[in-house]
Design an enzyme around this catalytic site. Sequence first.
Site, PDB file in Angstrom:
ATOM      1  N   GLY A   1      80.330  16.190  44.179  1.00 23.90           N
ATOM      2  CA  GLY A   1      80.060  16.148  44.730  1.00 23.90           C
ATOM      3  C   GLY A   1      80.119  16.014  46.788  1.00 23.90           C
ATOM      4  CB  SER A   2      80.170  18.906  47.968  1.00 23.70           C
ATOM      5  OG  SER A   2      80.354  19.631  46.929  1.00 23.70           O
TER       6      SER A   2
END
Length: 233
Positions: free
Chosen positions: A190-191
Site C-alpha cells: 500500500g503506497s
Amino acid sequence: MSILKSIENAIPPIHPEGHKFIAIFAVVTLIVGWFVTPLFWIGLALTIWCALFFRDPVRVTPVAPGLVISPADGRVSHIALVVPPPELGLGDRPRLRICVFMNVFDCHVNRAPVAGRVARIVYRPGKFLNAELDKASEDNERSGMVITTPAGLDIGVVQIAGLIARRIVGFVREGETLAIGDRFGLIRFGSRVDVYLPETAGARVAVGQHTYAGETVLADLAGGPIAPVVRVS
C-alpha cells in the site's frame, strides 16, 4: 479445453516477488486451520488477498510521442506544480507532479511512465505516514528514479512507502534502458508513486480518477491544460 483456457486467461500471473509471501500465508493457514477450523477460512481469504496483491497482469501500453503513462494502479490523489525532491537533481523550479495512490487491493507492480535511460536511482530513508497525505512526498521513505527520454527530457519517478508499506523493491539499475510500460519495481503493501514532469506538460487525468499501470495516459509532454474538466455521474 476451451473452458480451461478461459479460466487460465482470467487468472492474472503472479509476480515472482510474491511467491514466498503467498507460501508463508498458505503454510500458516494450514497449520492454524488444523487446530482451529474457523481460522482456516480467515487464513484462506488472506492468502487469496496476498496472491491478488502480487498479481502482474498483461497490459496494453499506448505508444505515441510525448505520452506519459501511469506507473501505478490506483487513484490520482494530487496534481500540482511542485519543486521535486532535491536528491533527484532536477533543479529547484516547480514541475508538474502527478501522484497515484495505491491501496492494499491495487496491483502493486510499477511500470515505466516513459521510455529512456535510467540516469539516477536514489534511496532516501524516512517516515511511514499515510501515503495519501501531501507531506508524504517529503517525509516518507522513498526511492527516486530519473529517466532521460530519447528527446533529452528528465522525468522523475518516486516510489513512496506508506502507512503499511515497509519495503520498496526495485528491478532496474542506473544505466539500463527502459521501454515505456516496462516493470521497474513494486512496493509492499500500500503506497504511492509520484511522477515529476516538465512544467509545460499537460495532465490528461483528474484528481480522483483511477489509473492502470502501463495503460492509462497520465500526461502529454507536448503541453495543454494542467487538469481536464470532468463530470462525475
